[in-house]
Design an enzyme around this catalytic site. Structure first.
Site, PDB file in Angstrom:
ATOM      1  N   GLN A   1       0.849  -1.204   0.000  1.00 53.36           N
ATOM      2  CA  GLN A   1       0.000   0.000   0.000  1.00 53.36           C
ATOM      3  C   GLN A   1       0.878   1.246   0.000  1.00 53.36           C
ATOM      4  O   GLN A   1       1.526   1.535   1.013  1.00 53.36           O
ATOM      5  CB  GLN A   1      -0.898  -0.029   1.249  1.00 53.36           C
ATOM      6  CG  GLN A   1      -1.822   1.153   1.399  1.00 53.36           C
ATOM      7  CD  GLN A   1      -2.490   1.153   2.782  1.00 53.36           C
ATOM      8  OE1 GLN A   1      -2.052   0.452   3.696  1.00 53.36           O
ATOM      9  NE2 GLN A   1      -3.533   1.935   2.936  1.00 53.36           N
TER      10      GLN A   1
ATOM     11  N   GLU B 295      -9.714  -0.495   6.389  1.00 51.16           N
ATOM     12  CA  GLU B 295      -8.533  -0.809   7.201  1.00 51.16           C
ATOM     13  C   GLU B 295      -8.847  -0.667   8.692  1.00 51.16           C
ATOM     14  O   GLU B 295      -8.382  -1.430   9.524  1.00 51.16           O
ATOM     15  CB  GLU B 295      -7.378   0.127   6.797  1.00 51.16           C
ATOM     16  CG  GLU B 295      -6.043  -0.316   7.343  1.00 51.16           C
ATOM     17  CD  GLU B 295      -4.867   0.492   6.773  1.00 51.16           C
ATOM     18  OE1 GLU B 295      -5.108   1.451   6.027  1.00 51.16           O
ATOM     19  OE2 GLU B 295      -3.726   0.150   7.104  1.00 51.16           O
TER      20      GLU B 295
END
Ligand SMILES: Cc1cc2nc3c(=O)[nH]c(=O)nc-3n(C[C@H](O)[C@H](O)[C@H](O)COP(=O)(O)OP(=O)(O)OC[C@H]3O[C@@H](n4cnc5c(N)ncnc54)[C@H](O)[C@@H]3O)c2cc1C
Length: 403
Positions: free
Chosen positions: A137, A255
């Site tokens: 990410q 997340e």
């Protein structure tokens, strides 16, 4: 459905099992297939190599224990979020290493399902599940961590391609990843939230350089990623060029709310391991009976039960079609603070063990020393504690800013 109707065929969970039957099938598959050396509560524990970890995760997928809710058209198992939760509870209850492709499975996959084209879903999703593509990410930058709207890595349109220049930092696992979920600026920096886009950048592209950073636990999982005039195909742009901010916020909400749903069950396993290790040592066995430590251990269990309730409530909300929104910040704040307190308590207790160390205490010390060091980061990544408190004050309590 009773346990008798469990179907485990050719090593995978098949049929339309639900609820307890699915749980039993998951549990028996895990009991039969988990390598003994993966168990960090055992003297036989050896950290798996990347190849072993990837093979294990691919086996979990083939067994029906990953890609659970993804559509079958993209390699998923087309099951429900409740079954995803059940699998997470069963996997979480085991003392095994973290996934090496959680960013692919839990962040990149869902965002591709939400904003990707049909071709992108076909191309990226099965490769995440069979572990041929590990993702990282690429959001944070040296001057843009909490404030992602200030990020400067730039993607400029050049005919049929994009040219990317800039630097990312704290990119977990980039050294082993094939793709980076990159957030880059397509408009002026002053535009802040506007003019940002998401890309699926292949890390073997010319001009990409990955450098690892050693962290306090001696590992080199963190990376800096440099992009020097990297050409990215239009087919690797995810969603509209100026809607990257909305997509990034979606990634961060996942997340904080539903990513690594297994956490509370893993923490419970850690707590039970600690108590068992203490009972194996005469001094520690007495200490955990004392009011001070008994109370702190009991508080940890209460915190874990609260965490389970956070996850189960979030799943209920999502199944009912509601969004979790800022409530993800409550869960993020609670699990990170709980886990840090627990890790500190574990080390404090284990440091008082009798000498020579019993094997059970040695195993626990190894596990919890690593956990303590790693837990320092938990109040930072996915948004710091201060940022979560700000979101709770602002969006849940609706307090005025700056007061
Ligand atoms: C283990 C770990 C893994 C990570 N993995 C990745 C990854 O894979 N990919 C990725 O892109 N990033 C990753 N990160 C980066 C992480 O997302 C950032 O570290 C985090 O967002 C904080 O940003 P920063 O480090 O720039 O700190 P800053 O944003 O500079 O913050 C510094 C301090 O100021 C405080 N602060 C900042 N703004 C405010 C405010 N508005 N109100 C109150 N206090 C404030 C913060 O809470 C913090 O205490 C990871 C970090 C860690 C620790």
């Amino acid at each position: 459905m009773t346990a008798k109707s469990i179907q485990v065929q050719d090593g995978s969970i098949t049929g339309s099992l639900s609820g307890e039957a699915y749980r039993q099938a998951a549990r028996s598959w895990l009991a039969a297939n988990l390598p003994a050396s993966f168990r960090s509560d055992s003297t036989a524990f050896v950290p798996p190599t990347l190849e072993q970890a990837a093979a294990w995760e691919a086996a979990l997928y083939r067994a029906g224990l990953a890609g659970i809710t993804w559509p079958t058209a993209y390699g998923g198992h087309g099951r429900t979020l409740r079954e995803h939760l059940i699998a997470n509870q069963e996997i979480g209850a085991l003392p095994i290493p973290e996934s090496v492709n959680s960013i692919g499975k839990e962040l990149a996959g869902p965002i591709i399902l939400a904003v990707g084209t049909e071709a992108q879903k076909q191309r990226f999703l099965p490769a995440i599940l069979d572990m041929s593509n590990i993702w990282c990410q690429g959001f944070s930058e040296p001057e843009a961590g909490s404030d992602l709207a200030g990020l400067r890595t730039r993607a400029v349109r050049d005919g049929h391609i994009w040219r990317v220049n800039g630097q990312k930092i704290w990119t977990s696992g980039a050294y082993r990843a094939q793709r980076c979920l990159l957030l880059a600026r397509t408009g002026p920096v002053e535009d802040r939230h506007r003019g940002l886009a998401l890309f699926a950048v292949p890390l073997d592209a010319a001009g990409v350089r990955v450098r690892t950073i050693k962290s306090i636990d001696g590992k080199e999982n963190f990376c800096e990623v440099f992009f020097d005039n990297v050409e990215v195909a239009q087919e690797d742009a995810l969603g509209a060029p100026d809607e990257g901010w909305a997509a990034a916020i979606r990634v961060l909400a996942i997340e904080r709310a539903t990513n690594r749903m297994y956490r509370a069950w893993r923490f419970e396993n850690e707590l039970r391991h600690l108590v068992a290790a203490c009972k194996a040592d005469p001094i520690l066995a007495e200490l955990v009976q004392e009011r001070h430590y008994a109370a702190r251990l009991a508080e940890t269990l209460v915190d874990i039960e609260v965490l389970k309730a956070h996850v189960e409530t979030a799943v209920d909300a999502l199944v009912a079609g509601e969004s979790i929104g800022a409530r993800g910040s409550l869960a993020k704040l609670h699990w990170s603070e709980t886990h840090q307190r627990f890790a500190a308590l574990a080390l404090e207790l284990l440091s008082k063990a009798s000498l020579p160390l019993r094997p059970a205490v040695r195993v626990a010390q190894r596990r919890f020393e690593g956990l303590y060091l790693h837990s320092r980061a938990e109040t930072i990544y996915a948004g710091t504690t201060e940022i979560q408190l700000g979101i709770i004050a602002d969006r849940i309590l609706e307090l005025s800013r700056g007061k």
